[in-house]
Design an enzyme around this catalytic site. Sequence first.
Site, short mmCIF file in Angstrom:
data_model
loop_
_atom_site.label_atom_id
_atom_site.label_comp_id
_atom_site.label_asym_id
_atom_site.label_seq_id
_atom_site.Cartn_x
_atom_site.Cartn_y
_atom_site.Cartn_z
N ASP A 344 0.84 -1.21 0.02
CA ASP A 344 0.20 -0.06 -0.02
C ASP A 344 0.84 1.39 -0.01
O ASP A 344 2.03 1.19 0.63
CB ASP A 344 -0.90 -0.12 1.30
N ASP A 540 -1.98 -0.91 5.87
CA ASP A 540 -2.16 -0.36 7.24
C ASP A 540 -3.08 -1.27 8.12
O ASP A 540 -3.15 -1.15 9.07
CB ASP A 540 -2.48 1.03 7.18
N ASP A 544 -6.98 -2.07 3.71
CA ASP A 544 -6.15 -2.71 3.15
C ASP A 544 -6.44 -4.39 3.48
O ASP A 544 -5.92 -5.27 3.05
CB ASP A 544 -4.56 -2.92 3.23
#
Length: 646
Positions: A344, A540, A544
């Site tokens: 991410d 995180d 996600d």
Amino acid sequence: METTKTHTHDCTNNDGHNHSHEHGHGKSPVILFFIGLVLFIAAFFMQEQSFLQNISFLTAMLLSGYHIILEGIVDTVNESEKQKKFIPNVHILMTLAAFGAAIIGKYEEGALLIIIFAAAHFLEEYAEGRSKREITNLLKMNPTEARLIQPNGIVKIVDVSDLKIGDKLQVLNGDQIATDGVILSGNTSIDESSINGESIPREKTVGDEVFGSTINGNGTFTMEVTKDSSETVFAKILQLVNQSQSNLSKTATKIQKLEPRYVTIVLIVVPLFIALGPVVFNWTWDESFYRGMVFLISASPCALAASAVPATLSAISNLAKRGVLFKGGSYLANLAAIKAVAFDKTGTLTKGKPVVTDFYFILNSGKQTEQQYIDIVVAMEKTANHPLANAILEKFTATEILNLSVDNKIGTGLVTNYKNDTYQIGKPEIFSSVTSQVNAHKEIYAKEGKTVVYFVKNNEVVGVIAMMDVPNENAKPVISYLKSQGIHTTMITGDAELTGRAVGDQIGIDEVAGNVLPENKAAIVKDQQERYGSVAMLGDGVNDAPALVTADIGVAMGDGTDIAIDVADAVLMQNDLTKFSYAHKISKRLDRVVWQNIIFSMFIVVMLITLNILGKMDITIGVIAHEGSTLLVILNGLRLLIPSKE
């Protein structure tokens, strides 16, 4: 406030006894072992082959091997009854070999076998205990009491388990915070190392979150409970710790499943070996039985059984000490085999907040200085409450403090009047008329993936400020390491492709997927799995979550949030990307050590069996070589406690 303390007595059994087969022997077997060892040594000072010496060796064997014999017989019987089939363990082999040696008058060898095997067994327990220590120390930190503020204002000390969401607690200086909550009054600094591994205390004030098990500093505050004690961040860490100790790697699990089958085969082969000895090798029956006992010792899978578990627990311990928690050895072992990693962007590869990277002001014939413009910008942005304002205020420092009346109007941005001039700060789309000079700077910044705002005086753009979420300082070396290992790297972001590519180019990432909605991240991970094989995902742990679950190994960033711990297979308790590359190095070391142990242990078994058939080995050498190999395998696994170069 007045404080009262209530004393409650819990009569339930909390001694922590676990009657499953986990080799928690306590002190008695250790004491008996040393008594037997002393008697074994004393026997050498007695008359050789005398009744007293033989009895001393036999007694030493029974005392030192008390727990070995008990586990060999009792555990085999219990497990066989439980599974409705014969499930022997390696202890039964050692018990039979020791008694077999005694039957043929080799009391000394039988006692030596049991003593060395018991010593190796205790060492393996120590090794496993030493390996677990870093993570199980967390269990001792679980808070037990809290200062509950009652409706009448009196503070009562109660068990943490009695707390309910909404309760008000008093926290004094030096107290351990009982559960997760939010500060209602007061300010302090809190040691949160038990949650995120960060050694520097964090400043906390009204409205800030606090976490159970963390230690309050010098301040005193009141807080409101926001979570049940079983749902706190720390409680979830404890669940993770327990999982990590029971979830073994595939190799360790296969070895554990193989052990009873292997032992069964040995128990079948040994009688055949003894029976065929006189026929095939022209041995006497006495020699054939003796060789059978040596075969029993040589073929025992002691070293093989110790090949993976101490090594895996040592590796998990090594990582836990550095703020990386794995939910089990299988996830850590699989990390060595990943072929691709998806990241991410925001908060993982980047710092998660924008910073001012560039600015440009147009100065008209020296009528106004750059600093004067900056003073106005700072005064305007002080009234705003958004990340871009924070970035501007961190970048610019005013030399003259201006108190301006500022309007925040949708569609026009920030607007104020100062010395009969109107000033605005807003997005470029708001302003249709700009000079080629301003537009050129805006285009340059935009191509670099930066967010641009204009500073406007009387409808004329006189300043351009560019901001972006800059890369995490550890991102580039981690990406470089992964590429050196032949691992494909991808950045997934909801930002525009151009913005993502700007960050990706800075850190050297292989692929950028831009304009991705949170629900589509999992689909990208699936595509990576089809293209490359085993994939790890770092995020995180909140938006996600689907991607972390889809990946072969989901790794959550983010200061130990409970959501991250729930969905991921591993958690980086600090937002430190280098810990991921460190975990990959440890995973590769674990794989090498386990295979070294397996190959070495099987080589010793084959060598001892071959030498025994050739008549080149006696029972004493067999015992020392076999048990010595077990000790070496355990010690080799313990090497994983030693830090790798980060």
